[in-house]
Motif scaffolding. Structure first.
Motif, PDB file in Angstrom:
ATOM      1  N   ALA A   1     -50.740  19.734 -27.664  1.00  0.00           N
ATOM      2  CA  ALA A   1     -50.786  19.617 -26.203  1.00  0.00           C
ATOM      3  C   ALA A   1     -52.037  20.289 -25.652  1.00  0.00           C
ATOM      4  O   ALA A   1     -52.454  21.354 -26.115  1.00  0.00           O
ATOM      5  N   ARG A   2     -52.610  19.662 -24.639  1.00  0.00           N
ATOM      6  CA  ARG A   2     -53.792  20.204 -23.954  1.00  0.00           C
ATOM      7  C   ARG A   2     -53.507  20.234 -22.457  1.00  0.00           C
ATOM      8  O   ARG A   2     -52.658  19.497 -21.971  1.00  0.00           O
ATOM      9  N   ALA A   3     -54.256  21.062 -21.739  1.00  0.00           N
ATOM     10  CA  ALA A   3     -54.118  21.177 -20.277  1.00  0.00           C
ATOM     11  C   ALA A   3     -52.659  21.408 -19.884  1.00  0.00           C
ATOM     12  O   ALA A   3     -52.113  20.743 -18.993  1.00  0.00           O
ATOM     13  N   LYS A   4     -52.011  22.369 -20.546  1.00  0.00           N
ATOM     14  CA  LYS A   4     -50.588  22.610 -20.309  1.00  0.00           C
ATOM     15  C   LYS A   4     -50.308  23.027 -18.875  1.00  0.00           C
ATOM     16  O   LYS A   4     -49.328  22.603 -18.266  1.00  0.00           O
ATOM     17  N   ARG A   5     -51.163  23.897 -18.322  1.00  0.00           N
ATOM     18  CA  ARG A   5     -50.936  24.374 -16.956  1.00  0.00           C
ATOM     19  C   ARG A   5     -51.010  23.225 -15.966  1.00  0.00           C
ATOM     20  O   ARG A   5     -50.218  23.141 -15.016  1.00  0.00           O
ATOM     21  N   ALA A   6     -51.977  22.339 -16.154  1.00  0.00           N
ATOM     22  CA  ALA A   6     -52.129  21.208 -15.230  1.00  0.00           C
ATOM     23  C   ALA A   6     -50.912  20.289 -15.300  1.00  0.00           C
ATOM     24  O   ALA A   6     -50.408  19.825 -14.262  1.00  0.00           O
ATOM     25  N   PHE A   7     -50.414  20.040 -16.505  1.00  0.00           N
ATOM     26  CA  PHE A   7     -49.245  19.178 -16.645  1.00  0.00           C
ATOM     27  C   PHE A   7     -47.994  19.845 -16.062  1.00  0.00           C
ATOM     28  O   PHE A   7     -47.162  19.173 -15.432  1.00  0.00           O
ATOM     29  N   GLN A   8     -47.863  21.154 -16.251  1.00  0.00           N
ATOM     30  CA  GLN A   8     -46.720  21.856 -15.669  1.00  0.00           C
ATOM     31  C   GLN A   8     -46.734  21.754 -14.153  1.00  0.00           C
ATOM     32  O   GLN A   8     -45.705  21.507 -13.510  1.00  0.00           O
TER      33      GLN A   8
ATOM     34  N   ALA B   1     -48.260  19.443 -12.319  1.00  0.00           N
ATOM     35  CA  ALA B   1     -48.019  18.050 -11.916  1.00  0.00           C
ATOM     36  C   ALA B   1     -46.541  17.688 -12.018  1.00  0.00           C
ATOM     37  O   ALA B   1     -45.991  16.997 -11.149  1.00  0.00           O
ATOM     38  N   LEU B   2     -45.881  18.161 -13.067  1.00  0.00           N
ATOM     39  CA  LEU B   2     -44.460  17.844 -13.244  1.00  0.00           C
ATOM     40  C   LEU B   2     -43.582  18.569 -12.236  1.00  0.00           C
ATOM     41  O   LEU B   2     -42.522  18.061 -11.840  1.00  0.00           O
ATOM     42  N   TYR B   3     -44.018  19.759 -11.809  1.00  0.00           N
ATOM     43  CA  TYR B   3     -43.191  20.556 -10.896  1.00  0.00           C
ATOM     44  C   TYR B   3     -43.348  20.123  -9.438  1.00  0.00           C
ATOM     45  O   TYR B   3     -42.474  20.391  -8.612  1.00  0.00           O
ATOM     46  N   LEU B   4     -44.447  19.441  -9.113  1.00  0.00           N
ATOM     47  CA  LEU B   4     -44.728  19.095  -7.716  1.00  0.00           C
ATOM     48  C   LEU B   4     -43.579  18.346  -7.027  1.00  0.00           C
ATOM     49  O   LEU B   4     -43.243  18.659  -5.872  1.00  0.00           O
ATOM     50  N   PRO B   5     -42.939  17.326  -7.652  1.00  0.00           N
ATOM     51  CA  PRO B   5     -41.844  16.644  -6.943  1.00  0.00           C
ATOM     52  C   PRO B   5     -40.707  17.568  -6.530  1.00  0.00           C
ATOM     53  O   PRO B   5     -40.000  17.286  -5.563  1.00  0.00           O
ATOM     54  N   ASN B   6     -40.532  18.689  -7.266  1.00  0.00           N
ATOM     55  CA  ASN B   6     -39.431  19.594  -6.947  1.00  0.00           C
ATOM     56  C   ASN B   6     -39.636  20.336  -5.629  1.00  0.00           C
ATOM     57  O   ASN B   6     -38.671  20.790  -5.012  1.00  0.00           O
TER      58      ASN B   6
ATOM     59  N   THR C   1     -36.608  16.770 -12.582  1.00  0.00           N
ATOM     60  CA  THR C   1     -37.010  16.837 -13.985  1.00  0.00           C
ATOM     61  C   THR C   1     -38.043  17.944 -14.209  1.00  0.00           C
ATOM     62  O   THR C   1     -37.947  18.726 -15.169  1.00  0.00           O
ATOM     63  N   GLY C   2     -39.039  18.024 -13.342  1.00  0.00           N
ATOM     64  CA  GLY C   2     -40.099  19.019 -13.520  1.00  0.00           C
ATOM     65  C   GLY C   2     -39.581  20.450 -13.516  1.00  0.00           C
ATOM     66  O   GLY C   2     -40.047  21.284 -14.304  1.00  0.00           O
ATOM     67  N   TYR C   3     -38.602  20.724 -12.656  1.00  0.00           N
ATOM     68  CA  TYR C   3     -38.028  22.076 -12.610  1.00  0.00           C
ATOM     69  C   TYR C   3     -37.412  22.459 -13.954  1.00  0.00           C
ATOM     70  O   TYR C   3     -37.633  23.558 -14.473  1.00  0.00           O
TER      71      TYR C   3
END
Length: 301
Positions: free
Chosen positions: A110-117, A119-124, A178-180
């Motif tokens: 995995a790369r850019a873990k912080r960015a993906f985290q 992005a995934l958390y934003l809908p929450n 899901t992101g949460y």
């Protein structure tokens, strides 16, 4: 003169009481007192005296009549069936996607873990009201590019059916939460001992085998906690179907228990609403108990 043992014990009890008093004060004020008032309301019904000719309303003790009325109401019982079907669709899909994404983020590739985290958390962080309005637009035929794209490839989407309404609400809540849960699972994965993973690698296990046979079982507690909170939240479903019902005609005023209680409140049937709320509370307590019970039983197998 040095303090005696009993004096030290009393002082320790006093300090403990001082620190715990704010919690118990808030717990009583915002939890026990409302439940107690709800219990009193559930045993009464507002009745107007004077044969309806302008008399003052008064609370009349009716015993368990409000509970009997709720438990024999087909709409109220049907709302639990609807929520049950929704939970069967929503919880496995959402928890499964969150677990897979967390395992992918924790993989060595995995790369850019912080960015993906992020992005995934934003809908929450999107309020449920706004998210429901966005998805109501996306569910509207003729306006939604998603519906148009599905129809062009031959996939019909009928929001006017019961299955379509459940799928629409489940899709919305999956997008939001899901992101949460990815963040929760990813944090739990960081506590998995690296020595265990290294030993599995030395034994010849690949990344997929390590993820499903080593990492996933070791974060079982976090998964069970997420399922428990998700069940509690799903049983109280209100905002999403309340907004989406503008596009989904099968979502009526008693589609979920919370919508049913809301309608009773709007009709000033406070006794009936309180009784239905207490029944929902009991169902939530039983569901929470069953989730924790089965999780412990599964852990011992």
């Amino acid at each position: 003169m040095p303090p005696t043992r009993s004096g030290l014990a009393r002082r320790q009890y006093g300090v403990a009481a001082l620190f715990t008093a704010p919690f118990f004060l808030l717990f009583f004020t915002f939890t026990l007192a409302p439940i107690g008032y709800g219990g009193w309301l559930s045993l009464h019904r507002e009745q107007t005296s004077g044969l309806g000719l302008g008399g003052e309303p008064e609370q009349v003790f009716v015993g368990l009549d409000n509970f009997t009325r709720a438990l024999t109401d087909g709409q109220f019982l049907g709302s639990f069936v609807t929520v049950g079907v929704y939970c069967l669709v929503y919880i496995p899909v959402m928890i499964g996607i969150a677990l897979v994404l967390a395992l992918l983020l924790d993989s060595a590739y995995a790369r850019a873990k912080r960015a993906f985290q992020l992005a995934l958390y934003l809908p929450n962080i999107v309020p449920g009201l706004i998210a429901a309005m966005i998805w109501t637009y996306l569910y509207t035929p003729g306006l939604s590019p998603i519906i148009d794209a599905l129809e062009q490839v031959g996939i019909p989407f009928n929001l006017g059916s019961d299955a379509g309404a459940v799928g629409a609400v489940a899709n919305l809540t999956t997008w939001m939460h899901t992101g949460y849960n990815v963040i929760i699972f990813f944090a739990a994965l960081q506590a998995v001992p690296r020595e265990v993973i290294e030993a599995s690698t030395v034994d010849g296990a690949g990344q997929i085998r390590i993820a499903w046979s080593v990492k996933a079982p070791m974060i079982r507690g976090a998964v069970v906690l997420a399922v428990l909170f998700t069940v509690i939240g799903a049983m109280q479903l209100f905002t999403e179907p309340f907004i989406v019902r503008d596009a989904a005609t099968t979502i009526d005023q008693a589609w979920t228990p919370s919508l049913y209680i809301y309608q009773l409140t709007k009709a000033y049937d406070m006794g009936g609403a309180a009784a239905a709320s207490l029944i929902l509370t009991v169902v939530l307590a039983v569901a929470s108990f069953l989730v924790t019970r089965f999780s412990k039983k599964g852990a011992t197998l």
